[in-house]
Design a protein around this motif. Structure first.
Motif, PDB file in Angstrom:
ATOM      1  N   PRO A   1       0.817  -1.233   0.000  1.00  0.00           N
ATOM      2  CA  PRO A   1       0.000   0.000   0.000  1.00  0.00           C
ATOM      3  C   PRO A   1       0.842   1.272   0.000  1.00  0.00           C
ATOM      4  N   ASP A   2       2.053   1.224   0.567  1.00  0.00           N
ATOM      5  CA  ASP A   2       2.910   2.408   0.565  1.00  0.00           C
ATOM      6  C   ASP A   2       3.332   2.771  -0.855  1.00  0.00           C
TER       7      ASP A   2
ATOM      8  N   SER B   1       0.241   6.575  -6.914  1.00  0.00           N
ATOM      9  CA  SER B   1      -1.144   6.867  -7.258  1.00  0.00           C
ATOM     10  C   SER B   1      -1.237   8.219  -7.956  1.00  0.00           C
TER      11      SER B   1
ATOM     12  N   ARG C   1       0.392   4.284  -2.682  1.00  0.00           N
ATOM     13  CA  ARG C   1       0.201   5.703  -2.366  1.00  0.00           C
ATOM     14  C   ARG C   1       1.248   6.561  -3.072  1.00  0.00           C
ATOM     15  N   THR C   2       2.482   6.059  -3.167  1.00  0.00           N
ATOM     16  CA  THR C   2       3.550   6.825  -3.797  1.00  0.00           C
ATOM     17  C   THR C   2       3.271   7.081  -5.270  1.00  0.00           C
TER      18      THR C   2
ATOM     19  N   GLU D   1      -4.072  -2.060  -6.703  1.00  0.00           N
ATOM     20  CA  GLU D   1      -3.496  -2.765  -5.568  1.00  0.00           C
ATOM     21  C   GLU D   1      -4.029  -4.182  -5.547  1.00  0.00           C
TER      22      GLU D   1
END
Length: 243
Positions: A63-64, A70, A67-68, A77
């Motif tokens: 998920p990190d 996106s 987010r980076t 995901e």
């Protein structure tokens, strides 16, 4: 992470009831590329394809990283080691899939095996060792790449002489971009006799502020030119090492 996570993305389908007959393979977009694993290799690949207006979709389970990246590249995901996740995100619609997962050997192998089972026409796998590459080939990957090894080999050639770029094709045949040795300055291709003297061929010459031109006998070589030269890698090394 083993659970299938499809929090965001494109082409995501609802889970298929296993009791239903499997639907026919959807029409495949031959220009579409699915990139699994958004590390340095995967993100560079996906962002470059996206800039070239290719249909590309990145897949990542961290998920990190989601987010980076996106909003910067199309992504979803998901855990691609789960074959159901690949079905849900529409992997069958992609002609080419690149498995950019390298450091996690088990995940790399599971993902590649899932893609083989789906009948993906072109599967590319990133390997971090010769053994890793052989495993991917044995389970059905069509192409295996070694980014770290290839980059190290290329840089080794670049730092050892006047080469500005280096592309090794196969069987030792290589194409390089380089500055001309001093002995060629002011001479034409015919006068320099590079092929006769050194066994390599000047393909083209790029002078500053002038369009690239294919080499002809009358093409003159100056000190600030850039040459495109082909030949055996060992002969090119010796040619590029000349002062």
């Amino acid at each position: 992470m083993t659970e299938n996570r499809l929090a965001r993305g494109r082409d995501v389908r609802p889970p298929r009831d296993p009791r239903e007959p499997r639907e026919r393979r959807p029409e495949v977009d031959t220009s579409a590329v699915l990139v699994i694993g958004l590390g340095r290799f995967g993100t560079a690949l996906a962002s470059t394809l996206d800039s070239l207006d290719r249909r590309v979709l990145g897949v990542e389970r961290d998920p990190d990283l989601i987010r980076t990246w996106s909003g910067r590249i199309p992504l979803v995901e998901a855990d691609a080691t789960n074959p159901e996740a690949l079905e849900q995100l529409g992997a069958r619609e992609f002609h080419t899939v690149v498995v950019g997962v390298g450091t996690e050997l088990e995940a790399s192998v599971l993902i590649t095996g899932n893609l083989v089972d789906l009948g993906i026409p072109q599967i590319w796998g990133k390997a971090i060792s010769a053994e890793h590459g052989r495993i991917l080939e044995r389970i059905g990957a069509h192409h295996v790449v070694y980014p770290e090894y290839d980059a190290g080999q290329r840089v080794a050639h670049l730092v050892s002489g006047k080469m500005l770029d280096y592309i090794e094709m196969e069987d030792g045949f290589t194409i390089v971009k380089m500055r001309p040795p001093r002995e060629l300055h002011g001479f034409t291709i015919a006068q320099a006799q590079v092929r006769k003297r050194y066994g390599v061929t000047i393909i083209g010459v790029k002078a500053p502020g002038v369009a690239f031109q294919y080499a002809a006998d009358e093409t003159r070589i100056d000190g600030d030119d850039v040459l495109i030269v082909s030949g055996d890698s060992s002969l090119l090394e010796r040619f590029a090492a000349r002062p």
